[in-house]
Enzyme design. Structure first.
Site, PDB file in Angstrom:
ATOM      1  CD  GLU A 184     -30.758 -27.683 -21.686  1.00 45.32           C
ATOM      2  OE1 GLU A 184     -31.765 -28.008 -22.326  1.00 45.32           O
ATOM      3  OE2 GLU A 184     -29.751 -28.441 -21.569  1.00 45.32           O
ATOM      4  CD  GLU A 291     -31.334 -25.937 -25.947  1.00 42.24           C
ATOM      5  OE1 GLU A 291     -31.377 -27.182 -25.878  1.00 42.24           O
ATOM      6  OE2 GLU A 291     -30.403 -25.258 -25.469  1.00 42.24           O
TER       7      GLU A 291
END
Length: 357
Positions: A184, A291
Site C-alpha cells: 500500500e 486485499e
C-alpha cells in the site's frame, strides 16, 4: 532391384545410428547429462482465490484452535482450501519483534509457512513491506538496520533483502507466483527517501525489488500495490508517475475495504470495477485485488460483497483480472481484535467465506 536397394540402404542407416549411440554411451556410461530444472510458476490462467494469513503462526503458537462446521478440529489452511481458497499471501518483515499482533513474519517464518501452504497445493504470493512492522499509507518506516543508510545503500538493501528471501524460498522448493514490492504505497515507501513526492527515487527502489525478483525467476509476476481500489483518480496519479519514471512491474494490486470508506459496498463496487478496467486499458497491465475485507458481524453482507468483487475482477477482459485475496480471514476477533475477519467465536469459519467456493 530397386526394392532391395532401398531395404539395404535403410539397414545401413540403422547400423550407423546404433553405432553412434553405442559410442556416445561408451564415453558417457551414465547416459546424457541433464541440468536440473529451475522451479517454475504456472503459465496457464487460473483465477486466484486467496487469503493472507500472516497471523496464523502466532495464533497457533498461542494455542488457538480451528474447527470445521461439524466441530472437527482441522488445520486452518485445510479449512480455507475446503472453501475454495487456492492462494496464500504472506507478508515478510525484515527484523520483526515477537509481539503477538505486530511481530513475527520474519523471512525464516515466511519460508516455513510458504512450504506448508505449497504442500497443500496452494499458490504463493510474497508481500514485502520493507519494514520491521506494518507498512501502509500512514506509515512506511525503514527497518532499524537500514535507518541511517544513504539512498545508494537503501537501493542495495531492497535488492539484497528481496533476493535473499526469495532465494531462501527457492532453496526450500518454493517459487512464488507473485511478489509484491511494497505494501500500500500511494505515498511511497522507506520514508523519507522513497516518498512519492520524490517519485524518481521511489521508482529506483521499486525497480531494485523488481530486478531482484526477476533474478530469482523471470516468470514471477511483480505487483505494485495501492489502497482504495475504487479511487480511479488516486491510481491514475500514481501509475502515470510510475510510467513517466519507468517503473518496472507486471500487475497493479488494489486494496478494497468498503468498511473503512464508511459505506456499503454497493455504493462503490461500480467504481472498483471501472478502475480495474481503466488500469488494464490505460497501462496494459494485469490487475488483482490483493486485499479485501468485510465486517465479521455481517456475514451475509460480507459474502455478497465478496461475490461482487470476484465478479468485477473476473469480468475484466482477456483474463487480465487475476484474482481476489481476503486479508486475514482467520484472524478471529477475540484473538486479533480485528473487525474484518471471517471467523466465528467458536473457532469455525464464517459462511461469508463460501463466496470463494
Amino acid at each position: 532391384m530397386n526394392k532391395i536397394f532401398v531395404q539395404l540402404r535403410q539397414i545401413f542407416i540403422v547400423l550407423i545410428t546404433l553405432t553412434t549411440f553405442s559410442c556416445s554411451n561408451a564415453q558417457n556410461p551414465e547416459g546424457p547429462k541433464t541440468t536440473p530444472a529451475e522451479p517454475t510458476v504456472p503459465t496457464t490462467f487460473a483465477f486466484s482465490k486467496g487469503a493472507d494469513v500472516g497471523w496464523l503462526p502466532q495464533m497457533e503458537a498461542t494455542g488457538y484452535k480451528f474447527y470445521d462446521t461439524d466441530g472437527t478440529k482441522k488445520d486452518c489452511l485445510q479449512l480455507l482450501k475446503d472453501r475454495g481458497i487456492n492462494t496464500i499471501r504472506l507478508r515478510v518483515w525484515v527484523n520483526p519483534s515477537n509481539d503477538k499482533a505486530s511481530g513475527h513474519c520474519s523471512p525464516a517464518e515466511t519460508v516455513v509457512m510458504a512450504v506448508r501452504a505449497q504442500k497443500l497445493g496452494m499458490r504463493i504470493m510474497i508481500d514485502f513491506h520493507y519494514s520491521d512492522t506494518w507498512a501502509d499509507p500512514g506509515k512506511q518506516t525503514k527497518p532499524a538496520a537500514w535507518a541511517n543508510h544513504s539512498f545508494t545503500e537503501l537501493l542495495n538493501d531492497v535488492y539484497n533483502h528481496t533476493y535473499e528471501v526469495l532465494n531462501s524460498l527457492k532453496a526450500a522448493g518454493v517459487t512464488p507466483e507473485w511478489v509484491q514490492v511494497g505494501n500500500e504505497i500511494p505515498d511511497g515507501m522507506l520514508w523519507p527517501e522513497g516518498k512519492s513526492a520524490n517519485f524518481g527515487q521511489l521508482a529506483q527502489l521499486l525497480n531494485k525489488g523488481y530486478d531482484a525478483t526477476k533474478a530469482i525467476n523471470p516468470a514471477i509476476k511483480v505487483i505494485v500495490h495501492l489502497d482504495q481500489g475504487n479511487d480511479n483518480r488516486r491510481f491514475r496519479w500514481f501509475f502515470d508517475n510510475a510510467k513517466a519514471n519507468n517503473v518496472k512491474y507486471d500487475v497493479i494490486g488494489l486494496s478494497y475495504y468498503p468498511y473503512w470508506l464508511k459505506s456499503d459496498y454497493k455504493a462503490t463496487i461500480a467504481d472498483l470495477a471501472n478502475n480495474l478496467n481503466d488500469m488494464v486499458s490505460r497501462y496494459n497491465k494485469e490487475v488483482m485485488v490483493v486485499e479485501v475485507g468485510g465486517d465479521y458481524t455481517l456475514a451475509q453482507n460480507t459474502k455478497d460483497m465478496l461475490v461482487a468483487v470476484i465478479n468485477a475482477v473476473k469480468n475484466v477482459p482477456n483474463n487480465k483480472g487475476l484474482g481476489v485475496i481476503y486479508w486475514e480471514p482467520e484472524g478471529e476477533k477475540s484473538w486479533s481484535g480485528y473487525q474484518l475477519n471471517t471467523w466465528q467465536s467458536d473457532g469455525k469459519p464464517s459462511p461469508a467465506l463460501d463466496a470463494f467456493k
